[in-house]
Design an enzyme around this catalytic site. Structure first.
Site, short mmCIF file in Angstrom:
data_model
loop_
_atom_site.label_atom_id
_atom_site.label_comp_id
_atom_site.label_asym_id
_atom_site.label_seq_id
_atom_site.Cartn_x
_atom_site.Cartn_y
_atom_site.Cartn_z
N CYS A 56 0.82 -1.21 0.00
CA CYS A 56 0.00 0.00 0.00
C CYS A 56 0.86 1.27 0.00
CB CYS A 56 -0.98 -0.06 1.16
SG CYS A 56 -2.44 0.92 0.86
N HIS A 78 -3.42 -5.31 1.60
CA HIS A 78 -2.74 -5.58 2.87
C HIS A 78 -2.77 -7.07 3.22
CE1 HIS A 78 -2.30 -1.39 4.40
NE2 HIS A 78 -3.30 -1.18 3.56
N GLU A 85 -1.15 -8.61 5.33
CA GLU A 85 -0.88 -8.83 6.76
C GLU A 85 -2.15 -8.72 7.61
OE1 GLU A 85 -0.51 -6.12 5.11
OE2 GLU A 85 -0.83 -4.36 6.40
#
Ligand code: GLN
Length: 196
Positions: A79, A170, A172
């Site tokens: 990002c 994302h 994660e």
């Protein structure tokens, strides 16, 4: 054990630490340039790219990050991290680290759909990856040396150029660690290559 640093000046740091550890590598927060000597790969997290750039400059990281990449050590930007890696930013005169030959647009999916989830097919990774987008950028143009790994609405949202990797989303933020595992594998391979 392979050690991966997460640049910890601003943004989604803790989530990356968790997902790196869940992917079988050691993770450390990077707050000082000297720490770069002790890691095999680096993650530039999501957050706010202009704020992160300001902090990169004030903590003396700018050249240190470029040098880290020049050594052949893998860097993965998510990002805002993807924006930091691009060589051109739409509507801006200057880019940041210019590690990947690509032009990016910020906040590119519009205000109405600022954040969304989308199942993606990602080359080398998965056919069914649930990707979380938060005020995400996308890659508008990529050079011939850039391998496109995933698109959404015909826009490039994941790419790789040699030892550099980036996503507009994302990985994660979910428990699906397959994308981060892919980066961990890239780092493990580079440790072997750089040692031989
Ligand atoms: N829109 C942010 C930027 O331009 C990136 C958003 C994110 O990292 N979630 O820096």
């Amino acid at each position: 054990m392979t050690t991966i640093g997460v640049l910890a000046l601003q943004g989604a740091v803790r989530e990356h630490i968790r997902s790196v550890e869940a992917s079988g590598a050691k993770a450390i927060e990077i707050k000082r340039t000297e720490q770069l000597e002790h890691i095999d790969g680096l993650i530039l997290p999501g957050g706010e790219s202009t704020t992160m750039r300001r902090l990169i400059d004030s903590y003396g990281f700018f050249t240190a990050l470029q040098e880290f990449g020049k050594k052949g050590k893998p860097i993965f930007g998510t990002c805002a991290g993807l924006i930091l890696m691009a060589s051109k930013i739409e509507g801006q005169d200057h880019a940041h680290l210019s590690l990947m030959n690509m032009k990016v647009a910020r906040n590119a999916f519009g205000r109405q759909v600022a954040s969304f989830e989308q199942e993606l097919a990602i080359k080398h990774v998965a056919d069914d990856f649930n990707a979380v987008f938060i005020r995400a950028p996308y890659v508008v143009e990529a050079g011939a040396e850039v391998e496109v790994l995933a698109t959404h609405q015909d826009r490039i949202v994941a790419a790789k150029q040699g030892h550099y990797l980036c996503t507009a989303f994302h990985p994660e933020l979910t428990d699906d660690n397959r994308f981060v595992e892919y980066f961990v594998k890239m780092v493990e391979q580079s440790v072997e290559t750089l040692a031989s």
